[in-house]
Design an enzyme around this catalytic site. Structure first.
Site, short mmCIF file in Angstrom:
data_model
loop_
_atom_site.label_atom_id
_atom_site.label_comp_id
_atom_site.label_asym_id
_atom_site.label_seq_id
_atom_site.Cartn_x
_atom_site.Cartn_y
_atom_site.Cartn_z
N HIS A 100 34.77 15.29 68.58
CA HIS A 100 35.68 15.59 67.47
C HIS A 100 35.96 14.27 66.76
CE1 HIS A 100 36.74 18.75 70.43
NE2 HIS A 100 37.02 19.51 69.38
N ASP A 103 38.51 12.18 68.48
CA ASP A 103 38.09 11.67 69.79
C ASP A 103 37.61 10.24 69.68
OD1 ASP A 103 38.48 14.22 70.84
OD2 ASP A 103 36.36 14.75 70.72
N GLU A 231 32.43 28.51 67.11
CA GLU A 231 32.58 28.69 68.56
C GLU A 231 33.62 29.77 68.84
OE1 GLU A 231 34.15 26.02 72.27
OE2 GLU A 231 32.75 25.08 70.87
N GLU A 267 30.58 29.30 74.41
CA GLU A 267 31.12 28.66 75.60
C GLU A 267 31.29 29.69 76.71
OE1 GLU A 267 35.25 26.68 77.14
OE2 GLU A 267 34.40 25.85 75.29
N HIS A 270 34.90 30.78 77.40
CA HIS A 270 35.43 31.61 76.32
C HIS A 270 34.90 33.04 76.43
CE1 HIS A 270 36.18 27.91 73.49
NE2 HIS A 270 36.82 27.83 74.65
N ASP A 295 28.08 25.76 75.05
CA ASP A 295 28.98 24.87 75.77
C ASP A 295 28.98 25.31 77.22
OD1 ASP A 295 29.64 23.33 73.61
OD2 ASP A 295 31.78 23.77 73.64
N ASP A 306 41.65 28.79 80.04
CA ASP A 306 40.41 28.03 79.86
C ASP A 306 40.44 26.78 80.74
OD1 ASP A 306 38.00 27.33 78.79
OD2 ASP A 306 38.75 26.79 76.81
N ASP A 308 37.80 25.05 81.96
CA ASP A 308 36.74 24.09 81.60
C ASP A 308 36.21 23.33 82.81
OD1 ASP A 308 36.67 24.69 78.89
OD2 ASP A 308 38.24 23.26 78.39
N ASP A 338 31.11 21.06 77.98
CA ASP A 338 32.52 21.14 77.62
C ASP A 338 33.28 21.36 78.92
OD1 ASP A 338 34.97 21.47 76.48
OD2 ASP A 338 34.39 23.07 75.11
#
Length: 440
Positions: A100, A103, A231, A267, A270, A295, A306, A308, A338
C-alpha cells in the site's frame, strides 16, 4: 548491522532436511506441466503484515520491536524499512512484493507532503528493484486506516474525502506504473456500511462506480498495461461491504460497464468469511471470466474474523491450484502472502518460518494439482456426467431450438421418465486424496 544479517539465504534442501531455514519442497527450478515452480507460483511478500504491522490487537499494544518502527525521521525509517524488506525478499528468494502507498512512505500532514514523500520513496524502491531483480506484483492505496475514511472512501458522504482518496489512488497507480507493477489492486476496506439507517445505498453504489471508472480512465491515460483488480471481502471492518464476494463483484462490474476492465484478486480468508470455500471463489472467477490474482492465507475456522494466517492446508491449496492450472495458470497475477506471523512470534526468524512453510505448501499443492490434471479422472467423470448435453437433444435445448411449450410437447411425445444417476462424490473425494497423499 542489518535486521536479518544472521539469517542465511533460504535454499532448497529436499524433503528429508530438518533445517527450519530451508525449503523441503520448493525447488524453484523444478518443472511441473512444462513450467518451473517459480513460474507457476509467482510468489510475492506483502509489505503491510511483514514490515508494517506492529503486533497489536484490540486488547493490547504492539509486541514487535522492529528497528524501522522506532522513533526518528520518518523518511529515514521508510528507507530503513525498504532496506530490510529487500534483504528479506532476497534471502527468501521470492521474486515479487506488494504494498500500500502508506506502507512504504510517510503519509505526511497534507497531500503535498504525501505526494513528495511518495515520489521520493518510489525512486528509492526503483533503485532497490534494479539492484536486486525483485519486481512489484501489485501496488494499492490505503483508503481505510485514516479516520477520514471511517465512512468509506469512494462511498463517503463527503465529496472531499472522495477527492482525497482519488488523489491517493492516482499517485499509487502512477507509482505502480513507474515500478513496473503487473497489477493494481482496489480493496474497498470501508466501501460498505455499518447500518442502513444512515446509508443511501443507491448513491454509494453510484459513487463507487464513478470512482472505478476514473481509475480505469487514468490507467488507460498513463498507458498502464497491467490488470486492475478488486479484492472481494464480505465484511470487516464494516458490517457489509459492496464487494462481498466474486459473484457480487461481477454483478456490480456488469451493471456499470466495467466487466471488461476489472478482474478480481481473491483472498482465501475473505472467501471463507463470505461462507464460501477458496476453491469456490477461484472456480467462480474463472466461470465469470474475471480471475486475476490470489492473496494466499487462511482463517481460523473457530474465529469469525480475518486472522490472515499463513496457508498450511495442502488439501485446500491443491483444489485451488487445480482450477488455476486447468485454466492455464497465472497471467499477470500471482500468489501474494497476505499473511502475518502471530503476535507472540517476535523473533526475526519467525518471519522466515512462516513464509518458508507456506511456500513449501504451495509447491506441494502445485505438484498434487498437476497429478489431478494429468490423470484426468475428475474431468473424465464430468464429461461423462454431462454427456447428454453434447448429444443432439441436449444441444438443441442449449441452442434455443425449443420454446418452453415445444420442449414440453417433445418430452410428452418421447414419454420421458429420466432416472437419477449417481454423482459419485465419495469417489471424487477419494481420487483427490489419492493424488494428495499418494502422488498418483
Amino acid at each position: 548491522m542489518s535486521y536479518f544479517e544472521h539469517i542465511p539465504e533460504i535454499r532448497y534442501e529436499g524433503p528429508q532436511s530438518d533445517n527450519p531455514l530451508a525449503y523441503r519442497h520448493y525447488d524453484k527450478s523444478k518443472k511441473v506441466l512444462g513450467k518451473t515452480l517459480e513460474e507457476h507460483l509467482r510468489i510475492a511478500v506483502c509489505y503491510w503484515h511483514t514490515f508494517v504491522w506492529p503486533g497489536v490487537d484490540i486488547f493490547g499494544q504492539g509486541t514487535f520491536r522492529r528497528p524501522w518502527q522506532q522513533a526518528g525521521d520518518a523518511m529515514e525509517r521508510a528507507q530503513q524499512k525498504a532496506d530490510s524488506a529487500f534483504e528479506f525478499f532476497s534471502k527468501l528468494g521470492t521474486p515479487y512484493y506488494t504494498f500500500h502507498d502508506t506502507d512504504v512512505s510517510p503519509e505526511g500532514s497534507n497531500l503535498k507532503e504525501y505526494s513528495e514523500n511518495f515520489l521520493r520513496i518510489t525512486d528509492y524502491l526503483a533503485r532497490k528493484q534494479e539492484s536486486t531483480g525483485i519486481k512489484l506484483l501489485w501496488g494499492t492505496a490505503n483508503l481505510f486506516s485514516h479516520p477520514r475514511y471511517a465512512a468509506g472512501a469512494a462511498t463517503s458522504p463527503d465529496p472531499e474525502v472522495f477527492a482525497f482518496a482519488a488523489t491517493q489512488v492516482r499517485h499509487a497507480l502512477d507509482a505502480t506504473q513507474r515500478l513496473g507493477g503487473d497489477n493494481y489492486v482496489l480493496w474497498g476496506g470501508r466501501e460498505g456500511y455499518d447500518t442502513l439507517l444512515n446509508t443511501d445505498l443507491v448513491r454509494e453504489r453510484d459513487q463507487l462506480a464513478r470512482f472505478l471508472h476514473m481509475v480505469v480512465d487514468h490507467a488507460h491515460k498513463i498507458g498502464f498495461k497491467g490488470s486492475l483488480l478488486i479484492e472481494p471481502k464480505p465484511q470487516e471492518p464494516t458490517k457489509h461491504q459492496y464487494d462481498y464476494d466474486v459473484a457480487t463483484v461481477h454483478g456490480f462490474l456488469l451493471q456499470h460497464g466495467l466487466d471488461k476492465e476489472i478482474r478480481v484478486n481473491i483472498e482465501a480468508n475473505h472467501a471463507t468469511l463470505a461462507g464460501h470455500s477458496f476453491h469456490h471463489e477461484i472456480a467462480t472467477a474463472y466461470a465469470l471470466g474475471i480471475f486475476g490474482s490470489v492473496d494466499a492465507n487462511r482463517g481460523d475456522p473457530q474465529n469469525g474474523w480475518d486472522t490472515d494466517q499463513f496457508p498450511n492446508s495442502v488439501e485446500e491449496l491443491t483444489l485451488a491450484f487445480y482450477e488455476i492450472l486447468k485454466h492455464g495458470g497465472f497471467t499477470t497475477g500471482g500468489m501474494n502472502f497476505d499473511s502475518k506471523v502471530r503476535r507472540q512470534s517476535v523473533d526475526p526468524e519467525d518471519l522466515f518460518y512462516g513464509h518458508i512453510g507456506a511456500i513449501d505448501n504451495l509447491a506441494l499443492a502445485v505438484e498434487r494439482a498437476a497429478v489431478l490434471i494429468e490423470n484426468d479422472r475428475l474431468d473424465q467423470f464430468k464429461r461423462q456426467r454431462y454427456s447428454g448435453w453434447d448429444a443432439e437433444f441436449g444441444r438443441k435445448i442449449s441452442s434455443g431450438d425449443y420454446s418452453l411449450s415445444a420442449l414440453a410437447e417433445e418430452a410428452m411425445a418421447r414419454g420421458l421418465n429420466p432416472q437419477h444417476a449417481s454423482g459419485h462424490q465419495e469417489l471424487m473425494e477419494n481420487i483427490v486424496n489419492q493424488a494428495i497423499y499418494s502422488g498418483r
